[in-house]
Design a protein around this motif. Structure first.
Motif, PDB file in Angstrom:
ATOM      1  N   ARG A   9     -12.647  49.740  37.140  1.00  7.25           N
ATOM      2  CA  ARG A   9     -13.975  49.320  37.625  1.00  7.25           C
ATOM      3  C   ARG A   9     -14.863  48.820  36.480  1.00  7.25           C
ATOM      4  N   CYS A  56      -5.825  44.780  36.328  1.00  7.28           N
ATOM      5  CA  CYS A  56      -6.586  45.989  36.653  1.00  7.28           C
ATOM      6  C   CYS A  56      -5.942  46.610  37.882  1.00  7.28           C
ATOM      7  N   LEU A  58      -6.791  49.684  40.305  1.00 11.62           N
ATOM      8  CA  LEU A  58      -7.666  50.767  40.728  1.00 11.62           C
ATOM      9  C   LEU A  58      -6.905  51.939  41.339  1.00 11.62           C
TER      10      LEU A  58
END
Length: 110
Positions: free
Chosen positions: A77, A18, A20
């Motif tokens: 998220r 992930c 962000l």
């Protein structure tokens, strides 16, 4: 009459990272994209098995053979590394064409 039908599905694939701090999207290994007839920039729906999140984003092509399944930007998220997701795309077509159309589906996790 035009209807929207399932075009492609990667059923149960593990999120590898992930990120962000990125513009946004899902990065997929080019091999996965080829297997289910997805192209860079195509809109997809992401279904997170772990937490029930459902959201839309677009595809960025990852390095071939990397195994990348990376959620970027705001989408990061909605998942965590290691989550199992389903990646779905749809196509709009004539009702009669849709009757015989068969989506492409792969199952990367046994």
């Amino acid at each position: 009459m035009q209807i929207e039908v399932l075009k492609s599905k990667i059923h149960r694939i593990k999120v590898t990272d992930c990120n962000l701090d990125y513009v946004g999207s899902i990065t997929l290994d080019k091999l996965y994209m080829q297997q289910v007839n997805l192209i860079e920039g195509e809109k997809v729906q992401i279904l997170n098995i772990n937490n029930g999140e459902r959201f839309e984003t677009y595809i960025m092509e990852g390095e071939e053979g990397s195994g990348d399944v990376i959620l970027n930007g705001p989408a990061a998220r909605k998942v965590q590394t290691g989550d199992i997701i389903i990646v779905v795309s749809y196509a709009t077509m004539d009702f009669e064409e849709a009757r015989t159309f068969r989506p492409t589906i792969i199952f990367p996790i046994a």
